[in-house]
Design a protein around this motif. Structure first.
Motif: not given
Length: 311
Positions: A18-30, A216-225
């Motif tokens: 929980t303490f790193i997830a919000p930073r790992a999904v940037l630019p998506f918000s918490a 297809d966006s790397a940021a979106t894929q990371r967010f969804l994972i």
């Protein structure tokens, strides 16, 4: 008891993410992560209810309402508060502040039962306050003047998250230690339904918008994972582990296991930043962890000692 301890440690290892997830999904918000994570938690809970073992049947209306509220406001509310705390104050301060939960649980229990002299809690509480002070002062001194205000807001949100967690822990333990305690699988699923229902209401407020559909966006894929992992594994399995620990262990002992979440959270946070802790972070963390362990040990020892005159 061993199963309860292992379940609590597993929960700490999972919830520490929980303490790193919000930073790992940037630019998506918490907020985006919170809504999607708990929507997935709810969907997984509904899917599992195909089996009768996971259905919250046979529970009173009051129990059903308690489970739904624990999920919606205890779990969801905690994650949202701690997520923004991490974004504002960094990966070290929030887990340190949340790590005082075992002591607060001991204090609340002592206020209720009056079973421990306050002077016996003075030293561990002093250690915890000193540890928090060392890290807070160092962080504020090293921060740019424009960042100091954000850190203070992050600290405030960490305290809010702590209060929510303590309330959640107390209510959950009272339910699972009660005479009419529900089955752990059913209770986990019920909390998942509460999370999912609130998340569904908040879906229109998502800020990610069309970007979430750009697979297809790397940021979106990371967010969804991250969202799927946090919802299906961290939320469901972590909540189930904590329910089992609350059911099988005394509150003082299960509270001690909260320290695992703090330790894992710190390790994950420092690993994410690929650095070692600074001297103030290391000293402050050590002081707090020692204080927490000593406080809970004192309280646990008092709980297991027989009263004078008893066999």
């Amino acid at each position: 008891m061993l199963i309860g301890i292992l379940a609590g440690l597993m929960t700490g290892a999972l919830w520490g993410l929980t303490f790193i997830a919000p930073r790992a999904v940037l630019p998506f918000s918490a907020f985006d992560l919170s809504v999607l994570r708990y929507l997935i938690f709810g969907l997984v809970s509904v899917a599992l209810m195909v089996s009768p073992h996971f259905r919250p049947t046979g529970l009173s209306r009051r129990m059903l309402g308690t489970g739904l509220l624990l999920g919606a406001f205890g779990t969801f509310g905690y994650f949202l508060a701690i997520s923004y705390a991490v974004l504002l104050a960094g990966p070290v301060l929030p887990p340190l502040i949340a790590g005082t939960a075992p002591v607060l649980l001991a204090i609340v229990a002592n206020l209720h039962e009056r079973s421990l002299p306050w002077r016996r809690l003075a030293w561990p509480l002093a250690l915890i306050v000193a540890g928090l002070g060392v890290v807070n002062v160092a962080s504020l001194q090293e921060a740019h003047p424009n960042e100091a205000g954000a850190i203070l807001v992050g600290v405030g949100l960490s305290v809010v998250a702590l209060m929510v967690w303590v309330a959640y822990g107390l209510v959950n333990a009272m339910v699972m230690r009660g005479a009419d305690a529900p089955d752990a699988l059913r209770w986990t699923g019920l909390q998942g339904l509460g999370c999912g229902a609130l998340a569904l209401v908040l879906v229109p407020l998502l800020s990610g918008g069309p970007a979430m559909l750009d697979v297809d966006s790397a940021a979106t894929q990371r967010f969804l994972i991250w969202a799927v992992a946090m919802g299906a594994v961290v939320s469901w399995l972590g909540t189930y582990g904590w329910v089992v620990a609350s059911e099988r262990l005394p509150m003082a002992l299960s509270a001690q296991l909260i320290v695992a979440e703090t330790v894992f959270g710190l390790v994950y946070g420092l690993g994410y930043e690929q650095r070692l802790p600074t001297a103030p972070e290391a000293v402050g963390t050590l002081l707090q962890l020692v204080g927490v362990v000593v406080a809970v040990a004192i309280f646990s020892r008092r709980r297991i000692m027989p009263e004078p005159g008893t066999p």
